[in-house]
Design a protein around this motif. Sequence first.
Motif, PDB file in Angstrom:
ATOM      1  N   ALA B  55      -1.161  14.315  38.267  1.00  0.00           N
ATOM      2  CA  ALA B  55      -0.570  13.946  37.594  1.00  0.00           C
ATOM      3  C   ALA B  55      -1.680  12.940  37.070  1.00  0.00           C
ATOM      4  N   ASN B  56      -2.453  12.791  37.600  1.00  0.00           N
ATOM      5  CA  ASN B  56      -3.916  12.192  36.535  1.00  0.00           C
ATOM      6  C   ASN B  56      -4.299  13.207  35.846  1.00  0.00           C
ATOM      7  N   PRO B  57      -4.913  12.650  34.672  1.00  0.00           N
ATOM      8  CA  PRO B  57      -5.339  13.450  33.766  1.00  0.00           C
ATOM      9  C   PRO B  57      -6.326  13.478  33.678  1.00  0.00           C
ATOM     10  N   SER B  58      -7.272  12.829  34.266  1.00  0.00           N
ATOM     11  CA  SER B  58      -8.993  13.746  35.710  1.00  0.00           C
ATOM     12  C   SER B  58      -8.735  14.487  35.632  1.00  0.00           C
ATOM     13  N   ARG B  59      -7.734  15.085  36.303  1.00  0.00           N
ATOM     14  CA  ARG B  59      -7.970  16.335  36.771  1.00  0.00           C
ATOM     15  C   ARG B  59      -9.178  17.470  36.251  1.00  0.00           C
ATOM     16  N   ASP B  60      -8.900  17.172  35.086  1.00  0.00           N
ATOM     17  CA  ASP B  60      -9.446  18.522  34.890  1.00  0.00           C
ATOM     18  C   ASP B  60     -11.381  18.245  34.898  1.00  0.00           C
TER      19      ASP B  60
END
Lengths: 379, 191
Positions: B55-60
């Motif tokens: 769920a962490n947007p920084s996964r990208d």
Amino acid sequence: MSLTPISVGFLPLVDAAPFIIARNLGFAAEEGLDLSLTRAPSWSALRDLLAFGSVDAAHMLSPVPVAASLGIGGIRMPIDALMMTSQGGEMLAVSRPVARRMRDAGYGFDFADVPAARAALGAEHLRIGIPFALSLHVELLHRAFGGALDLHTVPPPQMAEALDAGEIDAFIVGEPWASMAVERGKAELLLPGTAIWRGAPEKVLAMRRDRADEAPDLTARLMRAVWRSCRWLESPANRLPASEILARHIDVPPEVIERIMAHRLVISPDGEERRAPQFLQFFDGCATFPWRSQAAWIGTRLAARHGLDIATARGTAMSVFRTDLYRRNLGPAGADLPAASSRLEGAVGEPSLHPAAAGRVILLPDPFFDGAVFDPEAG
Amino acid sequence: MKRLSIVLVEKLPERAALIAEALGRDHDLTVIDTDKGLARRIADLAPDLVLIDLANPSRDVLEELSLASSPMERPVAMFVDRSDQGLTRAAIEAGVSAYVVDGLRAERITPILDAAIARFHMFQRVRAELAATRAALEERKIIDRAKGILMKAKGIGEDEAYALMRRGAMDQKRKIIDIAQAIITAAELLK
């Protein structure tokens, strides 16, 4: 009649509208679908949710299905683009210090002239935020500013903070996140993505190939629902209600969304406005048609960047854009069907009539800024 | 067996502690609790494995690292064990994604991922329980206040006041907490 459940993943962006509207205005229900929306935290998470069957379909960056089918990125799996759901909508923005430097040097922020922006910007010395490594945003940046760029992935809603924290100097992102950075006084808009490529194929309706082929009826119903949603969105009279509905799903003020949908952008915190023709298209000019030539362009760019054989990658990419399903499922629903599934990209200079399966279709201008024409058949 | 260096990208200290408890003994675990400069910090640490909340947007950002093709950089790939899609699916359902350096063998990753999945589930359970307890306590407080108001206004006992609210809830097909809330609101307006 009981509705068939279908789950669709999306990211909070204005161009998620075809999916959000399909659910909220009953286009899905009319097709007997109980369409549930899953808001995903990132593009890689959404791709994985799709790949592992946690959602049935997804709002997706056009290069992602091509990349997955080529095995670039975390997952190698045939994922198809059933149709386009939006064209354009990418926005390039700079920090206020960079904007000040450019203004001081006499740059007028004309919002159209790419070579002038390139000369004033000095992109090679800047750190540029991108939403995702496998995106049209990246391809447009390289197209406009050349190969040697210092790119940093930043989640779209955090672009303004990243500028503020001095981590990046500029960024390209899908709306509303560039306009929101202007609203917060952190950024100025430099160029719409459409100034670089007017016909930029931005988002698709993506499904796993095996799922789409296993359940042809469900796939057809979903495509029709999303397509009718796109048609509804193109009408200027519907921008107001669309903005109100979208605002609830992406947590930004409706008036910002409405400006974006009207192609009327506020480019600086001082309130200066610019118009961007065809900035975000959902329907007109066969915008929903998944041109195989656009897939070929994407495949060519990805192959060049990731060291794959270009001819093979191009072939795979073209098979990902399902013009066959588009013709079969949307033709009977009334969609305009171009006679050919491929065309010369960048060759339409002004709105014009082109041969169709029946009669003619209107195509809208799709030029690259430098007047180049991409021929999918050429080596 | 050689210790692996693991980076955990996790903002919630409780969950980070759970994971550290499971993996910290056998491996070198570094917790990064901020998105700032994430790509650079991970590149500097050059871990064998990165665990990040789905769920962490920084996964990208990790996806960008995994695409880095320069031989000077350590390739990072999302862990998809093609012989065992079940594990990846379990990870996705639990909300954890793992990125591993090229060449790290599946049998070394599986126990780590298993442990991480278990801890993610445990955390979710604990958090759900906590939220339920908190809500129940909150409800009890409201009901007690309403009871007090009724007792004072009508000169009745505690049991009778509760029975009155219960009857009201049944008659109106509403929850007792809604009736209690209405009593409090009304009492405040009439003050």
